[in-house]
Design an enzyme around this catalytic site. Structure first.
Site, PDB file in Angstrom:
ATOM      1  N   ILE A 155       0.842  -1.205   0.000  1.00 16.20           N
ATOM      2  CA  ILE A 155       0.000   0.000   0.000  1.00 16.20           C
ATOM      3  C   ILE A 155       0.873   1.250   0.000  1.00 16.20           C
ATOM      4  O   ILE A 155       0.617   2.204  -0.743  1.00 16.20           O
ATOM      5  CB  ILE A 155      -0.976  -0.021   1.201  1.00 16.20           C
ATOM      6  N   ILE A 230      -4.093   5.568   6.966  1.00 18.69           N
ATOM      7  CA  ILE A 230      -4.901   4.571   6.252  1.00 18.69           C
ATOM      8  C   ILE A 230      -4.522   3.164   6.728  1.00 18.69           C
ATOM      9  O   ILE A 230      -4.789   2.184   6.041  1.00 18.69           O
ATOM     10  CB  ILE A 230      -4.730   4.690   4.716  1.00 18.69           C
ATOM     11  N   ARG A 232      -3.994   1.644  10.781  1.00 17.42           N
ATOM     12  CA  ARG A 232      -4.793   1.297  11.950  1.00 17.42           C
ATOM     13  C   ARG A 232      -4.645   2.413  12.979  1.00 17.42           C
ATOM     14  O   ARG A 232      -3.555   2.977  13.130  1.00 17.42           O
ATOM     15  CB  ARG A 232      -4.291   0.002  12.590  1.00 17.42           C
ATOM     16  N   GLU A 261     -12.539   2.367  16.966  1.00 15.28           N
ATOM     17  CA  GLU A 261     -13.637   2.458  16.005  1.00 15.28           C
ATOM     18  C   GLU A 261     -14.623   1.303  16.187  1.00 15.28           C
ATOM     19  O   GLU A 261     -14.211   0.231  16.611  1.00 15.28           O
ATOM     20  CB  GLU A 261     -13.077   2.467  14.566  1.00 15.28           C
ATOM     21  N   HIS A 279     -13.393   4.242   8.138  1.00 17.32           N
ATOM     22  CA  HIS A 279     -12.644   3.050   7.709  1.00 17.32           C
ATOM     23  C   HIS A 279     -13.181   2.561   6.358  1.00 17.32           C
ATOM     24  O   HIS A 279     -13.608   1.409   6.230  1.00 17.32           O
ATOM     25  CB  HIS A 279     -12.745   1.942   8.775  1.00 17.32           C
TER      26      HIS A 279
HETATM   27  C1  8YV Z   1     -11.491  -3.590   5.547  1.00 14.58           C
HETATM   28  C2  8YV Z   1      -9.100  -3.637   6.514  1.00 14.58           C
HETATM   29  O1  8YV Z   1     -12.208  -2.424   5.782  1.00 14.58           O
HETATM   30  O2  8YV Z   1      -7.895  -5.005   5.010  1.00 14.58           O
HETATM   31  C3  8YV Z   1      -8.029  -4.615   6.159  1.00 14.58           C
HETATM   32  O3  8YV Z   1      -7.290  -5.025   7.057  1.00 14.58           O
HETATM   33  O4  8YV Z   1      -9.139  -3.172   7.595  1.00 14.58           O
HETATM   34  C4  8YV Z   1     -10.061  -3.183   5.480  1.00 14.58           C
HETATM   35  O5  8YV Z   1      -9.714  -3.433   4.208  1.00 14.58           O
HETATM   36  C5  8YV Z   1     -11.925  -4.688   6.429  1.00 14.58           C
HETATM   37  O6  8YV Z   1     -11.142  -5.803   6.394  1.00 14.58           O
HETATM   38  C6  8YV Z   1     -13.370  -5.072   6.204  1.00 14.58           C
HETATM   39  O7  8YV Z   1     -13.877  -5.171   7.437  1.00 14.58           O
END
Ligand code: 8YV
Length: 313
Positions: A155, A230, A232, A261, A279
Site C-alpha cells: 500500500i 490509512i 490502523r 472504532e 474506515h
Molecule cells: C477492511 C481492513 O475495511 O484489510 C483490512 O485489514 O481493515 C479493510 O480493508 C476490512 O477488512 C473489512 O472489514
C-alpha cells in the site's frame, strides 16, 4: 451431508453472503440475537469469516474445538492471535493484493481533502457563505510537498507512485531499506517526520508499531505538517494526536482509522482541521467483490482439504 457451520462476524456484499449461504450454515454475529446463537453453536463451528478491523477474540478461538480456518476479509491480521490459531491447527487467511490500489487512492483522497480543503469547501457552499461573498481560505499544493511514508509495503508503494504523479517528493521509513525503488530511506522515523510535509501512516499494526506516531514524532513533523492514516488507529497515540491538532503542533490530519472504532474519541468530532472517514479505504463495490471472492476461495480450498491460497500463519 449437512453444510459446515461458520460464523460471519460482519456483513459482506449480499452476492458474497448468498454464496456463503449456499455452501455453509452461516451464523451472523451482527444480527439481533446473533451473538447468542453463535455462542451456542461454537462446538460445531468450522470456520470464522471476519473483517480486518474486527478479527476474532482468542476466547472465541479457544472455545471452538472444530475450528479449521479464520478467513479475514482484508489484509490486516492485528485482530487475530496468529500464534494461538497456529497452535490449534487453525489457518488464518487474508485477501492479499485485492485492496492495495483502493486504499492508496484513499490516502491521496485524504491528502487532497485536507490540503485542498474539500470538506470545508462543501460546507461553505451549502451554508450559503459562498453566495454571501465570504472569502474562502487558500489551501496548499500537493506539488512540491514532501511525502513521508511510514511503512513501505504494497500500500505504501502504491501511494508513493500516485504521489509522484501529483508532483510530491517521496521518502520513507521501514525496518530496513526496501529494494527496487529510488525513494530516500530514513532509518529513524523521527528523521522521516522531520523531512516530511505529509506523514502517511501505512505500516502494519503490530506490537512494535503500536503508538509509534507519538508526541515526539508529531513534534518532528512540525507546525505545518499533516498526518494521514490509512493503516490502523493503534499505530497512533491518539491523545497525543488530538493534543497536537488542538495546539497547532501539527497543521491537520486525514484519518480513516481509529483506535476504538467505530466509537471514536469524541474529541475528533470537534477538530476543524481534521477530515475523518469511517474506515472506508477498501469500501468500493469492485474491491469488496474481489475481497469476497478471495475469502470464498480460501474457504473452499480449506473445505476441499487443500491448503488455502493465502494462509498467513
Ligand atoms: C477492511 C481492513 O475495511 O484489510 C483490512 O485489514 O481493515 C479493510 O480493508 C476490512 O477488512 C473489512 O472489514
Amino acid at each position: 451431508m449437512s453444510k459446515p457451520e461458520i460464523i460471519l462476524v460482519e456483513p459482506m456484499m449480499p452476492a458474497i453472503e448468498a454464496r456463503l449461504d449456499a455452501a455453509y450454515t452461516v451464523h451472523r454475529l451482527f444480527e439481533p440475537g446473533g451473538r447468542d446463537t453463535a455462542l451456542a453453536a461454537r462446538p460445531k463451528i468450522r470456520a470464522v469469516v471476519t473483517g480486518g478491523g474486527s478479527g476474532i477474540g482468542s476466547d472465541w478461538i479457544e472455545a471452538m474445538p472444530d475450528l479449521g480456518i479464520v478467513a479475514i476479509n482484508g489484509v490486516g491480521t492485528d485482530r487475530v492471535n496468529l500464534a494461538l490459531a497456529r497452535s490449534r491447527g487453525v489457518d488464518v487467511t487474508t485477501t492479499p493484493g485485492t485492496l492495495t490500489e483502493d486504499v492508496a487512492d484513499m490516502g491521496m483522497a485524504l491528502m487532497l481533502a485536507v490540503l485542498r480543503r474539500i470538506v470545508e469547501g462543501d460546507g461553505f457552499v451549502r451554508q450559503g457563505r459562498w453566495a454571501a461573498r465570504e472569502p474562502f481560505p487558500l489551501g496548499g499544493s500537493l506539488k512540491g510537498r514532501r511525502l513521508g511514508i511510514l511503512g513501505l509495503g504494497q500500500i505504501g508503494r502504491a501511494l508513493a507512485r500516485r504521489a509522484e504523479v501529483f508532483g510530491m517528493s517521496v521518502r520513507y521509513w521501514d525496518r530496513a531499506p526496501i529494494p527496487g525503488n529510488a525513494w530516500a530511506f530514513h532509518e529513524d522515523p523521527h528523521a522521516l517526520a522531520a523531512d516530511s510535509d505529509v506523514l502517511a501512516v501505512c505500516v502494519a499494526a503490530t506490537p512494535e508499531t503500536r503508538g509509534m506516531v507519538d508526541a515526539g514524532l508529531l513534534a518532528s513533523l512540525g507546525r505545518t505538517g499533516v498526518v494521514v492514516n490509512i493503516s490502523r488507529g493503534s499505530v497512533v497515540d491518539e491523545p497525543a494526536l488530538i493534543d497536537a491538532l488542538r495546539s497547532g503542533a501539527i497543521a491537520a490530519a486525514g484519518l480513516d482509522v481509529f483506535a476504538s472504532e467505530p466509537e471514536i474519541d469524541p474529541a475528533f468530532l470537534s477538530l476543524a482541521n481534521t477530515v475523518i472517514t469511517p474506515h472506508q479505504a477498501s469500501a468500493t463495490v469492485e474491491t469488496r467483490i474481489a475481497m469476497g471472492e478471495a475469502v470464498l476461495a480460501n474457504l473452499s480450498a480449506h473445505f476441499a482439504g487443500a491448503r488455502p491460497p493465502a494462509v498467513v500463519n
